[in-house]
Design a protein around this motif. Structure first.
Motif, PDB file in Angstrom:
ATOM      1  N   VAL A 103       0.882  -1.190  -0.108  1.00  0.00           N
ATOM      2  CA  VAL A 103      -0.091   0.099  -0.120  1.00  0.00           C
ATOM      3  C   VAL A 103       1.096   1.065  -0.104  1.00  0.00           C
ATOM      4  N   GLU A 104       0.534   2.056  -0.920  1.00  0.00           N
ATOM      5  CA  GLU A 104       1.399   3.527  -1.117  1.00  0.00           C
ATOM      6  C   GLU A 104       0.540   4.515  -1.106  1.00  0.00           C
ATOM      7  N   ASP A 105       1.310   5.875  -0.682  1.00  0.00           N
ATOM      8  CA  ASP A 105       0.629   7.080  -0.701  1.00  0.00           C
ATOM      9  C   ASP A 105       1.168   7.736  -1.930  1.00  0.00           C
ATOM     10  N   ALA A 106       0.337   8.097  -2.993  1.00  0.00           N
ATOM     11  CA  ALA A 106       0.513   8.512  -4.279  1.00  0.00           C
ATOM     12  C   ALA A 106       0.855  10.296  -3.970  1.00  0.00           C
ATOM     13  N   ALA A 107       0.215  10.709  -2.915  1.00  0.00           N
ATOM     14  CA  ALA A 107       0.425  12.070  -2.784  1.00  0.00           C
ATOM     15  C   ALA A 107       1.620  12.396  -1.962  1.00  0.00           C
ATOM     16  N   ALA A 108       2.552  11.555  -1.627  1.00  0.00           N
ATOM     17  CA  ALA A 108       3.714  11.893  -0.717  1.00  0.00           C
ATOM     18  C   ALA A 108       4.880  12.289  -1.405  1.00  0.00           C
ATOM     19  N   SER A 109       4.949  13.537  -1.464  1.00  0.00           N
ATOM     20  CA  SER A 109       6.138  14.154  -2.117  1.00  0.00           C
ATOM     21  C   SER A 109       6.253  13.929  -3.644  1.00  0.00           C
ATOM     22  N   LEU A 110       7.684  13.518  -3.941  1.00  0.00           N
ATOM     23  CA  LEU A 110       7.847  13.299  -5.386  1.00  0.00           C
ATOM     24  C   LEU A 110       7.899  12.005  -5.784  1.00  0.00           C
ATOM     25  N   ARG A 111       7.883  11.030  -4.613  1.00  0.00           N
ATOM     26  CA  ARG A 111       7.914   9.559  -4.720  1.00  0.00           C
ATOM     27  C   ARG A 111       6.714   9.021  -3.859  1.00  0.00           C
ATOM     28  N   ASP A 112       6.463   7.827  -4.236  1.00  0.00           N
ATOM     29  CA  ASP A 112       5.357   7.148  -3.515  1.00  0.00           C
ATOM     30  C   ASP A 112       5.855   6.778  -2.317  1.00  0.00           C
ATOM     31  N   GLN A 113       5.093   6.776  -1.150  1.00  0.00           N
ATOM     32  CA  GLN A 113       5.670   6.346   0.345  1.00  0.00           C
ATOM     33  C   GLN A 113       4.909   5.341   0.722  1.00  0.00           C
ATOM     34  N   PRO A 114       5.701   4.145   0.901  1.00  0.00           N
ATOM     35  CA  PRO A 114       5.025   2.685   1.392  1.00  0.00           C
ATOM     36  C   PRO A 114       4.390   2.968   2.715  1.00  0.00           C
ATOM     37  N   LEU A 115       3.154   2.616   2.652  1.00  0.00           N
ATOM     38  CA  LEU A 115       2.345   2.489   4.125  1.00  0.00           C
ATOM     39  C   LEU A 115       2.362   1.165   4.695  1.00  0.00           C
ATOM     40  N   GLY A 116       2.491   0.085   4.130  1.00  0.00           N
ATOM     41  CA  GLY A 116       2.607  -1.204   4.630  1.00  0.00           C
ATOM     42  C   GLY A 116       2.772  -2.204   3.385  1.00  0.00           C
ATOM     43  N   GLN A 117       3.065  -3.352   4.024  1.00  0.00           N
ATOM     44  CA  GLN A 117       3.160  -4.391   2.934  1.00  0.00           C
ATOM     45  C   GLN A 117       2.842  -5.775   3.462  1.00  0.00           C
ATOM     46  N   LEU A 118       2.128  -6.588   2.693  1.00  0.00           N
ATOM     47  CA  LEU A 118       1.770  -8.001   2.731  1.00  0.00           C
ATOM     48  C   LEU A 118       2.266  -9.156   1.950  1.00  0.00           C
ATOM     49  N   SER A 119       3.059 -10.052   2.372  1.00  0.00           N
ATOM     50  CA  SER A 119       3.889 -10.996   1.416  1.00  0.00           C
ATOM     51  C   SER A 119       3.045 -12.392   1.815  1.00  0.00           C
ATOM     52  N   ILE A 120       2.539 -12.941   0.671  1.00  0.00           N
ATOM     53  CA  ILE A 120       2.008 -14.449   0.880  1.00  0.00           C
ATOM     54  C   ILE A 120       2.711 -15.300   0.119  1.00  0.00           C
ATOM     55  N   PRO A 121       3.078 -16.259   0.681  1.00  0.00           N
ATOM     56  CA  PRO A 121       3.649 -17.425  -0.401  1.00  0.00           C
ATOM     57  C   PRO A 121       2.659 -18.061  -1.165  1.00  0.00           C
ATOM     58  N   VAL A 122       3.078 -18.010  -2.593  1.00  0.00           N
ATOM     59  CA  VAL A 122       2.277 -18.538  -3.647  1.00  0.00           C
ATOM     60  C   VAL A 122       1.754 -20.082  -3.477  1.00  0.00           C
ATOM     61  N   ALA A 123       2.314 -20.667  -2.832  1.00  0.00           N
ATOM     62  CA  ALA A 123       2.015 -21.886  -2.516  1.00  0.00           C
ATOM     63  C   ALA A 123       0.580 -22.056  -1.847  1.00  0.00           C
ATOM     64  N   GLN A 124       0.833 -21.318  -0.640  1.00  0.00           N
ATOM     65  CA  GLN A 124      -0.341 -20.923   0.332  1.00  0.00           C
ATOM     66  C   GLN A 124      -1.721 -20.645  -0.595  1.00  0.00           C
TER      67      GLN A 124
END
Length: 158
Positions: A103-124
């Motif tokens: 999840v990113e913030d498009a309005a943050a400065s000149l670059r997107d700012q990560p707000l958080g991340q979720l990683s799920i193993p594809v096998a699951q």
């Protein structure tokens, strides 16, 4: 790259903190190719990232070198997307391959700012026909943690 619509610009597979406006959607899965369907439903309680107390969130999904991006929701800390995406599963997928949602913030400065991340193993993901629920986001590696992550519901069903 300048002067071309974002949908026609090349992207790099690196998920480092760069402007994601150039991301093009992954190609549609080929007939008969295994696929993973992802519906990004909503997020809630996103952190304020600007001095004006707003956030313009969007979600980047990655599976290998394939990417999809939701629309950006202006000035929304509890965005609802309801957007569905199809990923073709590459033949080289193994137990360690991750599907990552950032999840990113498009309005943050000149670059997107990560707000958080979720990683799920594809096998699951592949072992279930439907994967629904709220998932807690982790702070992106470059932010080092800190603060409670907002939950993000994802329907990974086919």
């Amino acid at each position: 790259q300048q002067g071309r619509p974002a949908s026609q610009q090349a992207h790099t597979p690196a998920m480092s903190q760069k402007k994601y406006g150039a991301i093009t959607s992954a190609a549609r899965p080929k007939p008969g190719q295994p696929r993973i369907m992802v519906t990004v439903v909503a997020a809630r309680n996103l952190p304020v990232t600007q001095k004006w107390g707003v956030c313009d969130p969007f979600v980047i999904m990655a599976l290998g070198n394939n990417f999809h991006k939701t629309s950006s929701k202006a000035k929304e800390l509890n965005p609802a997307w309801g957007e569905r995406f199809a990923f073709g599963v590459p033949p080289n997928v193994n137990q360690a391959t991750l599907m990552t949602l950032t999840v990113e913030d498009a309005a943050a400065s000149l670059r997107d700012q990560p707000l958080g991340q979720l990683s799920i193993p594809v096998a699951q993901v592949q072992s279930r026909t439907t994967w629904e629920g709220w998932f807690d986001l982790k702070a992106p590696p470059e932010q080092g943690g800190g603060g409670a992550p907002p939950p993000l519901p994802v329907d990974g069903g086919g």
